[in-house]
Motif scaffolding. Structure first.
Motif, PDB file in Angstrom:
ATOM      1  N   GLY A   1      -5.336  -0.014 -12.190  1.00 30.25           N
ATOM      2  CA  GLY A   1      -4.542  -0.474 -13.334  1.00 30.25           C
ATOM      3  C   GLY A   1      -4.345  -1.977 -13.316  1.00 30.25           C
ATOM      4  O   GLY A   1      -4.420  -2.647 -14.348  1.00 30.25           O
ATOM      5  N   ILE A   2      -4.111  -2.515 -12.133  1.00 30.65           N
ATOM      6  CA  ILE A   2      -3.876  -3.958 -11.995  1.00 30.65           C
ATOM      7  C   ILE A   2      -5.124  -4.743 -12.416  1.00 30.65           C
ATOM      8  O   ILE A   2      -5.033  -5.758 -13.107  1.00 30.65           O
ATOM      9  CB  ILE A   2      -3.478  -4.285 -10.538  1.00 30.65           C
ATOM     10  N   VAL A   3      -6.292  -4.232 -11.989  1.00 27.43           N
ATOM     11  CA  VAL A   3      -7.546  -4.921 -12.358  1.00 27.43           C
ATOM     12  C   VAL A   3      -7.746  -4.832 -13.870  1.00 27.43           C
ATOM     13  O   VAL A   3      -8.060  -5.828 -14.531  1.00 27.43           O
ATOM     14  CB  VAL A   3      -8.744  -4.315 -11.604  1.00 27.43           C
TER      15      VAL A   3
ATOM     16  N   ALA B   1       0.851  -1.183   0.000  1.00 26.68           N
ATOM     17  CA  ALA B   1       0.000   0.000   0.000  1.00 26.68           C
ATOM     18  C   ALA B   1       0.891   1.237   0.000  1.00 26.68           C
ATOM     19  O   ALA B   1       1.630   1.483   0.949  1.00 26.68           O
ATOM     20  CB  ALA B   1      -0.906  -0.013   1.223  1.00 26.68           C
ATOM     21  N   VAL B   2       0.836   1.969  -1.103  1.00 27.86           N
ATOM     22  CA  VAL B   2       1.629   3.198  -1.204  1.00 27.86           C
ATOM     23  C   VAL B   2       0.701   4.356  -1.566  1.00 27.86           C
ATOM     24  O   VAL B   2      -0.511   4.170  -1.710  1.00 27.86           O
ATOM     25  CB  VAL B   2       2.767   3.046  -2.244  1.00 27.86           C
ATOM     26  N   HIS B   3       1.268   5.534  -1.711  1.00 30.22           N
ATOM     27  CA  HIS B   3       0.430   6.735  -1.812  1.00 30.22           C
ATOM     28  C   HIS B   3      -0.643   6.643  -2.880  1.00 30.22           C
ATOM     29  O   HIS B   3      -1.786   6.978  -2.647  1.00 30.22           O
ATOM     30  CB  HIS B   3       1.321   7.953  -2.073  1.00 30.22           C
ATOM     31  N   ASN B   4      -0.265   6.176  -4.045  1.00 30.23           N
ATOM     32  CA  ASN B   4      -1.181   6.196  -5.180  1.00 30.23           C
ATOM     33  C   ASN B   4      -1.885   4.850  -5.372  1.00 30.23           C
ATOM     34  O   ASN B   4      -2.190   4.447  -6.489  1.00 30.23           O
ATOM     35  CB  ASN B   4      -0.369   6.548  -6.437  1.00 30.23           C
ATOM     36  N   VAL B   5      -2.163   4.178  -4.253  1.00 28.68           N
ATOM     37  CA  VAL B   5      -2.575   2.773  -4.324  1.00 28.68           C
ATOM     38  C   VAL B   5      -3.872   2.571  -5.112  1.00 28.68           C
ATOM     39  O   VAL B   5      -4.032   1.565  -5.805  1.00 28.68           O
ATOM     40  CB  VAL B   5      -2.661   2.179  -2.895  1.00 28.68           C
ATOM     41  N   ALA B   6      -4.792   3.537  -5.042  1.00 26.80           N
ATOM     42  CA  ALA B   6      -6.078   3.345  -5.721  1.00 26.80           C
ATOM     43  C   ALA B   6      -5.899   3.276  -7.233  1.00 26.80           C
ATOM     44  O   ALA B   6      -6.450   2.400  -7.904  1.00 26.80           O
ATOM     45  CB  ALA B   6      -7.044   4.468  -5.343  1.00 26.80           C
ATOM     46  N   ALA B   7      -5.089   4.193  -7.757  1.00 24.55           N
ATOM     47  CA  ALA B   7      -4.862   4.195  -9.206  1.00 24.55           C
ATOM     48  C   ALA B   7      -4.087   2.960  -9.640  1.00 24.55           C
ATOM     49  O   ALA B   7      -4.371   2.369 -10.687  1.00 24.55           O
ATOM     50  CB  ALA B   7      -4.110   5.458  -9.601  1.00 24.55           C
TER      51      ALA B   7
END
Lengths: 502, 351
Positions: free
Chosen positions: A324-326, A314-320
């Motif tokens: 992308g991974i999905v 989990a890092v700062h830009n985790v949502a984006a």
């Protein structure tokens, strides 16, 4: 003491009740850090502490047949100072002595808030009845993997069901490699996963042949070192996990020193005996999201289209990143918060890099829903989950399942001495020393882990029942079941919950 | 606690709201005077092909805004004030009815989707205005008052419908206000609900990701939108949709002997996990093709059903059934989680 010992002061020590002690010397043989030495005393011998290396692992205390030992705090006192605490002074001395990166194990110990503790559950009163799990069904079955948006898209329901992975309780055993822990502990986890219908992750150390009977409950990892990855390996697992990062040490790799690469590990990892096992920081064939997509589909092709999970810190830009991974085709996203455990990491990284899982999970779940891709991948949350309340708070924030590693170690004796990287784990967990790993009896560990999961399962059912919810699916992502305390507007909005009293 | 009643003529024989009122008045004590309402199907035969927007507005300013929005987006065939008897309730919002057809080319957009989008738009962006109902040849009449007050206020003895549902409210979690009374409607679906939806938090998030906006501060709203999503947009049958909302336990589903049936059930449970309703509920839902009831798997709220050859009746209390009919062929209490679905006879009258 001598000046060469600067920074090595222990803040704990064993004390011995010499009236109870019969001088058997068990404590000295249990201690793997040479804290205890037996010295002659009259006709017999007595234990003496060297007061330099006790880490409060409690092995001697618990194993003493006479109950004669107690570990106490033995503070190394410095003049009180708000900034330069004994911890920082000690650390500075230590690094001035060694010139090296300070290594540690376990999970972060900083005083960053634990948001789990600032969220409280709702409960039924009057207008809706609670349900007694002793009397009514209270179901926790969860299916993991990629799901269609609409049943209309399903031509063959059986094919869909076979593609998904059911777990009876949404609690998985976090990836801990053979090498970082020993085979006995992996065997115990694998047995419990099979027995209770859960899943266990292999971690990056490959799959030992003794564990082949447990692959239907195993998610096999493909990490940057590619240890143990072979055509057969890519056919055996229930699912696969690409490891990009780890919560305890986002952005850096790992290093299993050659002296620890013993026979079993060498064979399983498919590397020469006593060669260093190095996991590079990035996967050197993944420098971008397009590269990740290639690897996801390469593994799917090789495995006959089994689910592929991507693990990130989990890092700062985790949502984006998760989005992308999905989109890149992952069937599961594994989020590892910064409190996640490790076998070895630089102290400075463990305690200062990444973001907590509570926030990361909340923003990822919300982002995937906003983009309409939430059903395409399951979210597994990990990194600092301690008990059934944490588990259910994670589920309510939106996790499909959680993974626990540290809690499993603790169930098997660990007391959090944080010296996992030393290879001297007194409880025989994070060591492959043949004698020390023999301290962990597989049957005993299996019972302990089984008990822990069963206890949590009962508590999970209580939490569901007192909210009048009989199926964990209605708990999942149901953030109205949570209220915050001691949180500001920003935290509430990131977590997507209301304040207590609202 | 709330009270529910419903009746449906299998042959689409029309009648006034008299019988449904009697069933609701008998159950007066199941509410506290803070909300009651009715839905009637078959009441607008002249404009049966038009969407009937029944709009509630707190101010004439809000009503004008709705009017303008409707005229900009729809062909408005007819507009009228909804007749009310304001001696019964003096302090009330304004009510207006519009019979409309969307101004769209058929290939561009589905008319139902267009209507749904405009309903969401009015409810969220026009302050003080709400769409009570938006289906064809049907209407919802609801407000703050007892079942008798609301019936008389809306002069429901002057309407003739072949399916009626009624509701009497005892609000517990959310305020008693005109927009919060039941039934909740979207297009042809009208929902009355007794209970509390503990899964509301996730149902709401699931719907929001699908373009619905929950504005009415009441958990029941999600049921109307879920039915619209499942039946109209995802093409599920009524039976499958009902199964999604109140599915069998895992332990039951996994015991199905037919593997096809089992996998279909597991597949639906998995896909529609966020649509599943949890908590105590008894729900009666009207739709263009009939009427159905569902209850939660633990049956924490009552629902009884009485049948004759021509009619099916639903009520929270058995005594209320006998306010509507004396001579039943059978009176049954559905088991927990067991749906009851009634469809109009295929040879029934056209409207």
């Amino acid at each position: 003491m001598s000046i060469s010992k600067l920074g090595l002061q222990s803040t704990f020590r064993p004390t011995f009740d010499l009236e109870l002690c019969d001088g058997c010397g068990q404590c000295a043989s249990e201690c793997t850090f040479n804290e205890i030495k037996m010295v002659p005393h009259g006709d017999s011998q007595i234990p003496v502490a060297n007061r330099r290396s006790c880490g409060a692992c409690h092995r001697c205390e618990i194993m003493c047949p006479r109950g004669a030992i107690k570990i106490i705090e033995d503070p190394f006192v410095t003049r009180p100072h708000g900034i330069w605490t004994p911890h920082h002074i000690n650390r500075t001395h230590l690094q001035a002595s060694t010139g090296s990166v300070a290594l540690t194990g376990f999970g972060a110990e900083t005083n960053v808030p634990v948001w789990w503790d600032r969220m409280l559950f709702n409960a039924c009163q009057v207008t809706n009845p609670s349900i007694d799990p002793q009397r009514e069904p209270m179901e926790t079955i969860t299916y993991l993997g990629r799901k269609p948006v609409s049943f209309r898209e399903v031509d063959d329901p059986s094919a869909l069901v076979n593609r998904l992975i059911p777990v009876n309780i949404p609690v998985l055993f976090a990836p801990m490699s053979y090498g970082s822990i020993n085979l006995n502990l992996q065997k115990a986890m694998a047995r419990v996963a099979k027995k209770l219908g859960l899943l266990w992750y292999t971690g990056e150390g490959g799959l030992h042949k003794d564990l082949y009977p447990f692959t239907d409950w195993a998610i096999l990892q493909v990490a940057s070192g590619r240890f143990g990855v072979s055509p057969d390996y890519l056919k055996m697992g229930r699912a696969y996990q690409i490891k990009i990062g780890q919560g305890a040490k986002p952005g850096i790799g790992g290093h299993l020193p050659g002296e620890k690469v013993l026979e079993g590990i060498s064979e399983t990892r498919m590397i020469p005996l006593h060669s260093d096992a190095i996991s590079p920081a990035p996967q050197h064939d993944i420098y971008s999201i397009e590269d990740l997509r290639l690897l996801i589909y390469a593994i799917k092709e090789a495995s006959g289209y089994k689910p592929v999970c991507v693990k990130i810190a989990a890092v700062h830009n985790v949502a984006a990143i998760a989005s992308g991974i999905v989109s890149a085709g992952a069937d599961m996203v594994y989020l590892d918060g910064f409190r996640g455990g490790t076998g070895a990491a630089p102290n400075i990284v463990r305690d200062n890099v990444g973001i907590p899982i509570e926030i990361a999970l909340a923003v990822v779940d919300q982002r995937l829903r906003e983009e309409g891709i939430r059903s395409q991948a399951s979210i597994v949350a990990a990194g600092g989950i301690r008990n059934s309340a944490d588990i259910m708070k994670a589920i309510a924030l939106g996790a499909d399942a959680v993974a626990v590693g540290t809690a499993v170690l603790i169930a098997c004796g660990c007391h959090g001495c944080q010296r996992c990287s030393s290879g001297k784990c007194p409880w025989g967990l994070t060591t492959n020393d043949p004698e020390l790993s023999g301290r962990l009896d597989v049957d005993w560990a299996e019972d302990r882990i089984t008990n822990l999961i069963k206890a949590w399962h009962h508590e999970i059912q209580e939490i569901m029942g007192l909210n009048g919810i009989y199926d964990i699916g209605s708990f999942r992502g149901n953030r109205l079941l949570l209220r915050g305390v001691d949180l500001d507007e920003k935290e509430l909005s990131l977590l997507g919950i209301k304040y207590a009293g609202e | 606690m709330c009270g529910i009643a419903g009746l449906i003529s299998h042959q689409r024989e029309k009648e006034t709201g008299e019988r449904i009122k009697k069933a609701m008045v008998l159950q007066n004590d199941r509410g506290n005077g803070l909300g009651a309402g009715y839905a009637a199907y078959g009441i607008y035969p002249v404009y049966r092909d038009h969407y009937a927007f029944q709009v509630m507005a707190e101010t004439s300013f809000a009503l004008n805004a709705v009017s303008e929005l409707l005229h900009n987006n729809f062909w408005v065939a007819h507009t009228e004030e909804i007749a009310v008897w304001d001696k019964v309730i003096t302090d009330h919002p304004l009510f207006m009815r519009y019979f409309v057809q969307p101004k769209i080319r058929e290939k561009e957009s589905n008319p139902d989707d267009f209507v749904m989008e405009k309903v969401m738009h009015i409810n969220t962006s026009i302050d003080g205005a709400f769409v009570c109902s938006s289906g064809k040849n049907m209407g919802v009449f609801k407000g703050v008052g007892t079942p008798k007050d609301i019936y008389e206020f809306f002069r429901l003895d002057e309407y003739h419908g072949y399916c009626w549902i009624g509701h009497n409210r005892f609000p517990t979690n959310t305020p008693g206000w005109w927009g919060g009374a039941h039934p909740f409607n979207l297009l042809g679906f009208s929902i009355v609900h007794n209970g509390e939806i503990s899964s509301y938090g996730i149902n709401k998030r699931y719907l929001e990701a699908n373009g619905y906006i929950c504005t009415l501060l009441t958990d029941t709203e999600v049921v109307a939108y879920l039915l619209d999503l499942l039946i109209r947009r995802h093409g599920l049958s009524i039976m499958d949709a009902v199964t999604v909302l109140a599915p069998p336990y895992w332990s039951t589903a996994k015991r199905y002997s037919d593997p096809k049936q089992r996998d279909k059930m597991i597949g639906m449970k998995v896909i529609y996990e966020p649509a599943m309703l949890n908590g105590p509920f008894a729900i009666l839902a009207g739709f263009d093709g009939g009427l159905f009831s569902i209850t939660d798997n633990t049956k924490l709220r009552p629902m009884t059903v009485g049948t004759t050859s021509e009619y099916t009746y639903f009520a929270s209390e058995v005594s209320a059934l006998y306010e509507m009919e004396q001579d039943f062929t059978q009176v049954v209490t559905p088991r927990a989680g067991q749906p009851v679905i009634v469809k109009y006879h295929t040879n029934a009258k056209g409207d």
